[in-house]
Design an enzyme around this catalytic site. Sequence first.
Site, PDB file in Angstrom:
ATOM      1  N   ALA A  50     -13.075 -33.506  30.801  1.00  0.00           N
ATOM      2  CA  ALA A  50     -12.968 -34.867  31.292  1.00  0.00           C
ATOM      3  C   ALA A  50     -12.653 -34.766  32.785  1.00  0.00           C
ATOM      4  O   ALA A  50     -12.140 -33.740  33.252  1.00  0.00           O
ATOM      5  CB  ALA A  50     -11.855 -35.588  30.554  1.00  0.00           C
ATOM      6  N   GLU A  52      -5.766 -28.833  27.961  1.00  0.00           N
ATOM      7  CA  GLU A  52      -5.133 -30.132  28.234  1.00  0.00           C
ATOM      8  C   GLU A  52      -3.619 -30.051  28.391  1.00  0.00           C
ATOM      9  O   GLU A  52      -3.036 -30.740  29.234  1.00  0.00           O
ATOM     10  CB  GLU A  52      -5.464 -31.139  27.119  1.00  0.00           C
ATOM     11  CG  GLU A  52      -6.872 -31.702  27.179  1.00  0.00           C
ATOM     12  CD  GLU A  52      -7.891 -30.871  26.430  1.00  0.00           C
ATOM     13  OE1 GLU A  52      -7.590 -29.692  26.102  1.00  0.00           O
ATOM     14  OE2 GLU A  52      -8.991 -31.372  26.182  1.00  0.00           O
ATOM     15  N   GLY A  74     -12.522 -31.685  27.349  1.00  0.00           N
ATOM     16  CA  GLY A  74     -13.509 -32.578  26.737  1.00  0.00           C
ATOM     17  C   GLY A  74     -14.867 -31.906  26.565  1.00  0.00           C
ATOM     18  O   GLY A  74     -15.645 -32.284  25.682  1.00  0.00           O
ATOM     19  N   GLU A 107     -14.632 -30.051  23.437  1.00  0.00           N
ATOM     20  CA  GLU A 107     -14.645 -31.020  22.335  1.00  0.00           C
ATOM     21  C   GLU A 107     -16.050 -31.547  22.067  1.00  0.00           C
ATOM     22  O   GLU A 107     -16.424 -31.783  20.927  1.00  0.00           O
ATOM     23  CB  GLU A 107     -13.691 -32.175  22.664  1.00  0.00           C
ATOM     24  CG  GLU A 107     -12.245 -31.708  22.657  1.00  0.00           C
ATOM     25  CD  GLU A 107     -11.292 -32.788  23.137  1.00  0.00           C
ATOM     26  OE1 GLU A 107     -11.342 -33.112  24.331  1.00  0.00           O
ATOM     27  OE2 GLU A 107     -10.523 -33.293  22.323  1.00  0.00           O
TER      28      GLU A 107
HETATM   29  N1  DAK Z   1     -12.633 -32.741  36.584  1.00  0.00           N
HETATM   30  C1  DAK Z   1     -12.984 -33.047  37.846  1.00  0.00           C
HETATM   31  N2  DAK Z   1     -13.478 -32.151  38.714  1.00  0.00           N
HETATM   32  C2  DAK Z   1     -13.591 -30.889  38.282  1.00  0.00           C
HETATM   33  C3  DAK Z   1     -13.222 -30.482  36.982  1.00  0.00           C
HETATM   34  C4  DAK Z   1     -12.731 -31.489  36.103  1.00  0.00           C
HETATM   35  N3  DAK Z   1     -12.422 -31.243  34.824  1.00  0.00           N
HETATM   36  N4  DAK Z   1     -13.442 -29.163  36.863  1.00  0.00           N
HETATM   37  C5  DAK Z   1     -13.937 -28.755  38.055  1.00  0.00           C
HETATM   38  N5  DAK Z   1     -14.026 -29.778  38.910  1.00  0.00           N
HETATM   39  C6  DAK Z   1     -14.490 -29.764  40.290  1.00  0.00           C
HETATM   40  C7  DAK Z   1     -13.472 -29.103  41.197  1.00  0.00           C
HETATM   41  O1  DAK Z   1     -12.456 -30.019  41.561  1.00  0.00           O
HETATM   42  C8  DAK Z   1     -14.341 -28.703  42.374  1.00  0.00           C
HETATM   43  O2  DAK Z   1     -14.600 -29.854  43.142  1.00  0.00           O
HETATM   44  P1  DAK Z   1     -14.376 -29.820  44.758  1.00  0.00           P
HETATM   45  O3  DAK Z   1     -12.984 -29.344  44.971  1.00  0.00           O
HETATM   46  O4  DAK Z   1     -15.413 -28.832  45.233  1.00  0.00           O
HETATM   47  O5  DAK Z   1     -14.643 -31.235  45.180  1.00  0.00           O
HETATM   48  C9  DAK Z   1     -15.657 -28.312  41.694  1.00  0.00           C
HETATM   49  O6  DAK Z   1     -15.639 -28.940  40.417  1.00  0.00           O
HETATM   50  C10 DAK Z   1     -15.801 -26.811  41.479  1.00  0.00           C
HETATM   51  O7  DAK Z   1     -14.650 -26.363  40.805  1.00  0.00           O
HETATM   52  P2  DAK Z   1     -13.752 -25.116  41.306  1.00  0.00           P
HETATM   53  O8  DAK Z   1     -13.850 -24.975  42.777  1.00  0.00           O
HETATM   54  O9  DAK Z   1     -12.409 -25.283  40.706  1.00  0.00           O
HETATM   55  O10 DAK Z   1     -14.543 -23.921  40.622  1.00  0.00           O
HETATM   56  P3  DAK Z   1     -13.940 -22.503  40.160  1.00  0.00           P
HETATM   57  O11 DAK Z   1     -15.119 -21.684  39.787  1.00  0.00           O
HETATM   58  O12 DAK Z   1     -12.982 -21.963  41.160  1.00  0.00           O
HETATM   59  O13 DAK Z   1     -13.088 -22.839  38.832  1.00  0.00           O
HETATM   60  C11 DAK Z   1     -12.722 -23.850  36.674  1.00  0.00           C
HETATM   61  C12 DAK Z   1     -13.749 -23.266  37.704  1.00  0.00           C
HETATM   62  C13 DAK Z   1     -13.503 -24.473  35.523  1.00  0.00           C
HETATM   63  C14 DAK Z   1     -11.878 -22.699  36.125  1.00  0.00           C
HETATM   64  C15 DAK Z   1     -11.812 -24.890  37.386  1.00  0.00           C
HETATM   65  O14 DAK Z   1     -12.649 -25.825  38.065  1.00  0.00           O
HETATM   66  C16 DAK Z   1     -10.951 -25.655  36.428  1.00  0.00           C
HETATM   67  O15 DAK Z   1      -9.923 -25.154  35.953  1.00  0.00           O
HETATM   68  N6  DAK Z   1     -11.340 -26.908  36.136  1.00  0.00           N
HETATM   69  C17 DAK Z   1     -10.557 -27.758  35.260  1.00  0.00           C
HETATM   70  C18 DAK Z   1     -10.775 -27.372  33.820  1.00  0.00           C
HETATM   71  C19 DAK Z   1      -9.908 -28.223  32.880  1.00  0.00           C
HETATM   72  O16 DAK Z   1      -8.686 -28.207  32.967  1.00  0.00           O
HETATM   73  N7  DAK Z   1     -10.587 -28.968  32.044  1.00  0.00           N
HETATM   74  C20 DAK Z   1      -9.900 -29.848  31.077  1.00  0.00           C
HETATM   75  C21 DAK Z   1      -9.808 -31.205  31.703  1.00  0.00           C
HETATM   76  S1  DAK Z   1      -8.733 -32.237  30.745  1.00  0.00           S
HETATM   77  C22 DAK Z   1      -8.074 -38.260  26.481  1.00  0.00           C
HETATM   78  C23 DAK Z   1      -9.325 -38.212  26.928  1.00  0.00           C
HETATM   79  C24 DAK Z   1      -9.853 -37.020  27.333  1.00  0.00           C
HETATM   80  C25 DAK Z   1      -9.108 -35.889  27.341  1.00  0.00           C
HETATM   81  C26 DAK Z   1      -7.820 -35.966  26.900  1.00  0.00           C
HETATM   82  C27 DAK Z   1      -7.296 -37.137  26.468  1.00  0.00           C
HETATM   83  N8  DAK Z   1      -7.528 -39.533  26.073  1.00  0.00           N
HETATM   84  C28 DAK Z   1      -7.580 -40.625  26.946  1.00  0.00           C
HETATM   85  C29 DAK Z   1      -6.969 -39.640  24.724  1.00  0.00           C
HETATM   86  C30 DAK Z   1      -9.665 -34.670  27.850  1.00  0.00           C
HETATM   87  C31 DAK Z   1      -9.027 -33.996  28.829  1.00  0.00           C
HETATM   88  C32 DAK Z   1      -9.696 -32.912  29.582  1.00  0.00           C
HETATM   89  O17 DAK Z   1     -10.830 -32.567  29.389  1.00  0.00           O
END
Ligand code: DAK
Length: 257
Positions: free
Chosen positions: A64, A132, A109, A112
């Site tokens: 997400a 998360e 997400g 998921e």
């Molecule tokens: N959201 C937004 N932008 C993201 C992103 C994300 N999930 N993942 C990556 N990006 C963006 C980065 O911010 C960066 O953008 P700029 O800084 O260049 O503008 C670009 O993509 C490239 O990312 P990185 O520079 O970080 O690339 P790396 O290769 O260094 O790292 C990485 C890749 C995948 C390890 C890292 O980007 C990372 O850790 N990303 C976050 C992964 C994560 O934590 N995903 C889970 C998100 S939480 C709910 C609804 C939904 C959910 C929960 C509850 N309710 C309302 C009940 C779901 C939650 C989630 O999914």
Amino acid sequence: MSYIKINNDNLISEIIIDRPEALNAMNSDVLSELTDAMKKVKSDDKTGVVIITGAGDKAFIAGADIKAMQQMNAKEAFDYGKAGQQLTMMIETSSKPVIAAVNGFALGGGCELALACHMRIVSENASFGQPEVKLGLLPGWGGTQRLPKIVGVGKAIELITTGKIINAEESYRIGLANKICPQNQLMSESRKLASSILKNGPRAISSSLRCIHDGLTMSIKEGMDIEVEEFGELFRHDERMEGLTAFIEKRDPEFRH
Ligand code: DAK
């Protein structure tokens, strides 16, 4: 701006999430366009199998959209969570098989969404995780419900509470991935799987999916009742006659004209 592309060829519809600059993270627009795309292919006569993948060679979906979530109030977060749940339910209950072609990060997400698909073909650089809790959140698009059913309760609890990311090998070992292949073969392998499904009876396939899906939340007795009901129902349609006759006539069946 459109974040979703659909390609259709030989009854296979490929839905591509096209936001590579954010590693295909799902903001509200991506979510709503992906939902529209799923609705379209589900009711489309030209689609027998759906493949969902991400654009680029780095990510399936990195989750997400964290930046969008940081700005949300409780009501917006609820609506966003609900929309994601509806999308994953629509995928999971699709009467047409849905394959996730996981070409890199499948996190939060994104993991998921892959879990809601019926099968997962993954490239060697794929990785999965439910990080998360590291953000003070929980998997809100069905991860707490689907992951334990696919990999077992203990493994799901480990993945969700540590938030650790696992590689393609590990995902295959625990039954999350159906197959691993080199990245340049990911789509051809996914299409190969889709084509092998398309040789079979579409009604038999959708009935099987329904029995499997509904049976997961039923007693064995209730599940068997649904199975026999669906089995009998198949005898009301020509499809089974083509399959049975083709066997007797020693030829391949022609289910789709
Ligand atoms: N959201 C937004 N932008 C993201 C992103 C994300 N999930 N993942 C990556 N990006 C963006 C980065 O911010 C960066 O953008 P700029 O800084 O260049 O503008 C670009 O993509 C490239 O990312 P990185 O520079 O970080 O690339 P790396 O290769 O260094 O790292 C990485 C890749 C995948 C390890 C890292 O980007 C990372 O850790 N990303 C976050 C992964 C994560 O934590 N995903 C889970 C998100 S939480 C709910 C609804 C939904 C959910 C929960 C509850 N309710 C309302 C009940 C779901 C939650 C989630 O999914």
